[in-house]
Design an enzyme around this catalytic site. Sequence first.
Site, PDB file in Angstrom:
ATOM      1  N   LEU A 166       6.357  -2.022  -9.480  1.00 38.86           N
ATOM      2  CA  LEU A 166       7.188  -2.997 -10.192  1.00 38.86           C
ATOM      3  C   LEU A 166       8.670  -2.667 -10.087  1.00 38.86           C
ATOM      4  O   LEU A 166       9.507  -3.571 -10.038  1.00 38.86           O
ATOM      5  CB  LEU A 166       6.745  -3.088 -11.649  1.00 38.86           C
ATOM      6  CG  LEU A 166       5.378  -3.758 -11.845  1.00 38.86           C
ATOM      7  CD1 LEU A 166       4.969  -3.716 -13.308  1.00 38.86           C
ATOM      8  CD2 LEU A 166       5.396  -5.200 -11.337  1.00 38.86           C
ATOM      9  N   LYS A 167       9.013  -1.396 -10.039  1.00 40.77           N
ATOM     10  CA  LYS A 167      10.411  -1.019  -9.841  1.00 40.77           C
ATOM     11  C   LYS A 167      10.916  -1.509  -8.490  1.00 40.77           C
ATOM     12  O   LYS A 167      12.027  -2.037  -8.376  1.00 40.77           O
ATOM     13  CB  LYS A 167      10.557   0.502  -9.950  1.00 40.77           C
ATOM     14  CG  LYS A 167      11.897   1.055  -9.492  1.00 40.77           C
ATOM     15  CD  LYS A 167      13.070   0.510 -10.289  1.00 40.77           C
ATOM     16  CE  LYS A 167      14.365   1.221  -9.871  1.00 40.77           C
ATOM     17  NZ  LYS A 167      15.543   0.664 -10.549  1.00 40.77           N
ATOM     18  N   VAL A 168      10.103  -1.344  -7.450  1.00 41.26           N
ATOM     19  CA  VAL A 168      10.495  -1.809  -6.124  1.00 41.26           C
ATOM     20  C   VAL A 168      10.625  -3.327  -6.113  1.00 41.26           C
ATOM     21  O   VAL A 168      11.544  -3.884  -5.500  1.00 41.26           O
ATOM     22  CB  VAL A 168       9.473  -1.311  -5.075  1.00 41.26           C
ATOM     23  CG1 VAL A 168       9.689  -2.002  -3.736  1.00 41.26           C
ATOM     24  CG2 VAL A 168       9.584   0.201  -4.909  1.00 41.26           C
TER      25      VAL A 168
END
Length: 320
Positions: A166-168
């Site tokens: 999700l960060k990416v």
Amino acid sequence: MKIGFIGLGNVGGKLAGSLLRNGVDLTVHDLNPSLVAGFVARGAGQGDDPQQMMRDLDVVITCLPSPEACEAVLRQMLPEVTPGKIWLEMSTTDAEAVKRLGAEVTAKGGAAVDCPVSGGCHRADTGNIAIFAGCDRPTFDRVLPILTTMGRRILHTGPLGSASVLKVVTNYLATVHLVANAEALTTAAAAGMDLNTTYEAIKISSGNSFSHVTESQVILNGSRDISFTMDLVKKDVGLFQAIADQTGVPLEVSPLMVQIFEDGIARFGERELSPNIIKRLEQATGLDIRAPGFPAEMVDDEPEAPGFEVVPQGRQPGGT
């Protein structure tokens, strides 16, 4: 609880600063001795090396520039992992790598969490940044007090590795918005629009984004300083593209983002500030995309407050 922090760069130093500011028993380590010295002068302990820190402390946090650096540090710590030890990985890294390394930690009785941050260095500096956390629920409950000291909004994303995915995803969106904002501002200037007015029009409209209200300001100031560089953008977009390739998603915009930043790096250098991707358009048009009254760097003026868990829409508190 004794906490160690390895990696005192643009983001890590600010996260570690929040821990220290809030009275945490903190030990720090970095390859740059001057960064360590600054923390020691403010009351932190100095870690000899990652292995010693994992041996002597309860939790060790890493915030490093690449998956390779993360693995190298964990390899040093792994011999000292015992039941009850916790590894918190706060870098933007590869989900498969963190799952593989985390499995080695849990096999020795420890716990692993991937917990990257999102919201910009200016919010990391004040403890108001968002933090994603990928791990089992019992581990999340153990580390939540640590995470709410460093961040404002804490989201349990699911199992180990989910936070890194999700960060990416969110970093990819920020990159698309940055490039789109650069094109919008340049096109508005070419059409004779006042850039101060253009900024406000975007801000109050459906075209607004987090990227616009932060990065567009330092673009228009001319400093272009968000403490983030083009090589890091290329790494993040590359990680996103790798996920799409692995899952068979035929992306069209993502490969273009990779090409744009490869061109930016070829022209300006890999350590060029990422908002200066607009220089490609400034060079092509001969325009200077600056306007008066905008800050040289972003400052978070939201008062620091205790963090809290964000519950996803449609879920119950404590669920995954």
